[in-house]
Design a protein around this motif. Structure first.
Motif, short mmCIF file in Angstrom:
data_model
loop_
_atom_site.label_atom_id
_atom_site.label_comp_id
_atom_site.label_asym_id
_atom_site.label_seq_id
_atom_site.Cartn_x
_atom_site.Cartn_y
_atom_site.Cartn_z
N LYS A 92 -37.05 51.21 26.88
CA LYS A 92 -36.56 52.41 27.56
C LYS A 92 -35.64 53.21 26.63
O LYS A 92 -35.76 54.43 26.51
N LYS A 112 -40.41 51.66 30.03
CA LYS A 112 -39.83 50.36 30.40
C LYS A 112 -40.82 49.55 31.25
O LYS A 112 -41.05 48.36 31.00
N GLU A 113 -41.40 50.25 32.25
CA GLU A 113 -42.37 49.56 33.13
C GLU A 113 -43.55 49.01 32.35
O GLU A 113 -44.01 47.90 32.57
N ASP A 134 -38.32 55.58 31.70
CA ASP A 134 -38.54 54.56 32.74
C ASP A 134 -39.97 54.05 32.74
O ASP A 134 -40.22 52.85 32.90
N GLU A 135 -40.91 54.99 32.57
CA GLU A 135 -42.32 54.58 32.48
C GLU A 135 -42.52 53.63 31.31
O GLU A 135 -43.23 52.64 31.40
N THR A 147 -41.90 59.30 30.40
CA THR A 147 -40.45 59.14 30.62
C THR A 147 -40.00 57.77 30.11
O THR A 147 -40.81 56.85 30.02
N ASP A 177 -35.86 46.83 28.35
CA ASP A 177 -34.66 47.68 28.31
C ASP A 177 -34.57 48.44 27.01
O ASP A 177 -34.26 49.63 26.98
#
Lengths: 323, 385
Positions: free
Chosen positions: B69, B32-33, B29-30, B27, B66
């Motif tokens: 992502k 981004k992490e 978000d993953e 994803t 960011d």
């Protein structure tokens, strides 16, 4: 004469007590092959179809004087079986087993170079010298003794071609599959050389398929070294790139190994390529009727040679009927 | 069998081949992490089993988490050469001073593993091989002896005159060969193998193809197969021990033997139609295999006619005929079926098929022509009413 196997070939079946081993032992015996021994470790003293079983190839060879072995063991054990046969000094090892890892075969190939053992396969239907001996799994009844040598990377496709040859009156000297894997012990070039030297063989059929460059190399070899006519067939014109078509070796990788390239190589070398399996017999007929290119004789004298050849074929067909 | 870059990287890492920090994300978000954990600019790389990802827009650079992502959300879900991108690899971005190519393949002709190196890395190596073959250096390795250190050293110095870098390349080459040999690979590739301005060596890409025949001794690799990347019917066929490849035509082909199956497809094309598939039912004459084969071919809705081409030898024609009868009864195919059976127990087979009013032909040509003819009739009846 024939190549590699004849009436005197004495065969050891490795894996004789297995389902496939036992079944094909009976088939080969029925065909007239001299199966003298079988090997399954731990089963010495037993008999399969009347054939004595030994614990090792060495024991079997020492006791019977066998010169050939055929391997029907599961693929995991096939490499060990090949080494064992070579170590025992067997002249010809025929590995029917399919699914042998390619890297294992690289080592086997390197090892066998230092021995007198020839390996056919793996993943081969084996070989047959019609009327004399069959070492493998092909249906014996479709073959007829004659003068056509057949070499192939395939199984049933070879039967199809042989069946058409036989139906058209063209018997065979020896038919053999070199195997459908990317790395095999005996290649087209080895077999072509044997057919060229074999007095019984008058013409050769080569059945190739997609993958690798064996056909291209064969085309160059034939042009340079063969006086006997060769007819080719290449399977896989419609095969998509990057997909393995059944045989481990039948894959167009990195854009190379296509049927088109192979057919072009044969055409460049002046070798006729059949459009379909049944056309092979037609091309063979034409090739045998034509005066041989490399016989330097005046045209008038060529005619009698032609009729002689046709006679020879008829004769061999007759002989077969009595077998 | 092909595996993904992130899986190949994992194997490289295990052997000590230097790969930049990175993880796989499903994803945005993953992604981004992961980028935040790396704490440096990252590359977002689509994980699909085809080449040319970069050209297709499947590889992007992101300066911060960011942006990572954002890039990942663009790449995830895109299609590259017909394959849906479901995962992206997020890796630390390295500054590049030079790009090389390093690979190991099985050379079918000389029957040895061959190590290939080139200082023209980074781009399509097949192109280099065609246009500037002299730019690729090939070293055959004795499969019994394995790769010697001096051989790796010679290759390393060929790529890197700088001793400091060459000294890093020697173990990388030795380890790559080890990866190749110990995992039953048919190909391993690092393209590019880069140097940074600071003189570090990194494997920026990782490619591994495995030999299917060797998988039985590598259960840990067998599970890496990406079933999403394969045709569903092909997966089902493999489970049923059938060899099937889906194609785009409408003549379904069921054949015993790989060579004969290919020759049958070629004949379909020769007579003006296109084969729908390659399907080899193998040497056994188990009727159940025939049922499975027909079920797989029938799932392809392009199929307008099915032809059987069976050359009986060890395979018994009557067994195949029994299978066809069962298949017709259970599957109730709505397309015409034509059968060619030759060889062992051919007569018995013919009788069995007559019971369900299926006639047989005795030649390959006939069965192919008949199938094409009937496939046309289905079309007319469909469109012509």
């Amino acid at each position: 004469m024939s190549i590699l196997i004849d009436r005197n070939t004495k065969v050891i079946v490795q894996g004789i007590t297995g389902r496939d081993g036992a079944f094909h032992t009976k088939q080969m015996l029925d065909y007239g092959t001299k199966i003298v021994a079988g090997v399954t470790p731990g089963r010495a003293g037993e008999k399969v179809e009347g054939v004595p079983v030994f614990n090792s190839v060495k024991e079997a060879k020492d006791a019977t004087g066998a010169n050939t072995s055929v391997i029907y063991v599961p693929s995991k054990f096939a490499v060990d079986a090949i080494y064992e046969a070579a170590d025992a000094g067997v002249d010809l090892v025929v590995c029917i087993s399919e699914g042998v890892p390619a890297l294992d075969m690289l080592k086997v190939y390197g090892y066998l170079k230092g021995t007198k053992t020839r390996l056919l396969g793996p993943n081969t239907p084996g070989l047959i010298s019609p009327g004399l001996s069959k070492v493998g799994i092909m249906p014996g009844q479709i073959h007829k003794k004659g003068s056509i040598g057949v070499v192939s990377r395939s199984g049933t496709l070879t039967y199809e071609v042989v069946y058409n040859l036989t139906n058209n009156g063209f018997g065979q000297s020896t038919c053999l599959g070199i195997g459908g894997d990317p790395i095999v012990g005996t290649g087209f070039l080895d077999v072509l050389e044997l057919f060229e030297k074999d007095p019984q063989t008058e013409a050769v059929v080569l059945i190739g398929e997609i993958g690798g460059t064996d056909e291209e190399d064969a085309a160059a070899y034939i042009k340079k070294n063969m006086t006997k006519p060769v007819v080719a067939f290449v399977a896989g014109r419609t095969a998509p790139p990057g997909k393995r078509m059944g045989h481990a070796g039948a894959i167009i990788a990195g854009g190379s190994g296509t049927a088109a390239e192979k057919i072009a190589a044969f055409n460049r070398a002046g070798i006729k390529v059949a459009e379909s399996p049944s056309e092979v017999a037609i091309l063979i007929k034409t090739a045998l009727e034509k005066p041989e290119k490399k016989v330097k004789k005046p045209a008038k004298k060529v005619k009698p040679i032609k009729t002689q050849k046709v006679k020879k074929i008829k004769n061999t067909v007759k002989t077969k009927k009595t077998i | 069998m092909k595996i993904h870059e992130y899986q190949a990287r994992h194997i490289f890492n295990k052997y000590g081949i230097p790969v930049p920090a990175g993880e796989v994300a499903t994803t945005p978000d993953e992604a981004k992490e992961i980028a935040a954990r790396i704490g440096k600019p990252v590359m977002i790389k689509a994980q699909v089993l085809v080449g040319g990802r970069g050209k297709a827009g499947g590889i992007k650079r992101a300066e911060n988490p960011d942006l990572a992502k954002e890039m990942a959300s663009g790449i995830l879900g895109m299609e590259i050469k017909g394959l849906l991108v479901k995962k992206v690899l997020v890796t630390e971005c390295k500054e590049i001073a030079s790009e090389s190519y390093l690979g190991v393949i099985v050379d079918r002709k000389i029957k040895k593993p061959v190590i290939m190196v080139s200082s023209a890395g980074g781009i399509d190596i097949e192109e280099v091989a065609k246009i500037n073959p002299e730019k690729i250096h090939r070293l055959p390795v004795d499969p019994i002896m394995g790769l010697h250190n001096f051989q790796a050293r010679n290759l390393a110095y060929l790529l890197y005159p700088d001793r400091k870098i060459a000294n890093q390349a020697v173990p990388a080459i030795m380890k790559l060969y080890q990866v190749f040999w110990e995992n039953d690979c048919s190909l391993v590739e690092i393209n590019p193998l880069i140097t940074t301005p600071a003189g570090e060596l990194w494997a920026i890409d990782a490619k591994i193809n495995l030999d299917d025949s060797g998988l039985f001794r590598h259960p840990e690799l067998k599970v890496l197969r990406d079933l999403d990347a394969e045709d569903k019917a092909e997966i089902e066929a493999r489970k049923k021990d059938l060899s099937y490849v889906k194609l785009d035509g409408n003549i379904g082909c069921i054949v015993n033997g790989a060579g004969l199956a290919m020759a049958t497809m070629d004949l379909v094309k020769r007579y003006g139609a296109e084969p729908a598939n390659f399907l080899d039912i193998g040497g056994s004459s188990n009727p159940e295999k025939v049922v499975n084969a027909m079920s797989i071919v029938l799932k392809d809705h392009n199929v307008k006619a099915i032809l059987f081409n069976v050359f009986g030898g060890i395979t018994r024609c009557d067994d195949v005929a029994q299978g066809i009868v069962q298949a017709v009864k259970h599957l109730k195919p709505n397309v015409p079926i034509v059968v060619r059976l030759t060889g062992t127990n051919e007569e018995e087979a013919r009788k069995i098929l007559e019971e369900i009013h299926l006639s047989t032909t005795s030649s390959m040509e006939e069965v192919v022509k008949r199938a094409i003819e009937l496939s046309g009739m289905t079309q007319t009846s469909m469109f012509g009413g």
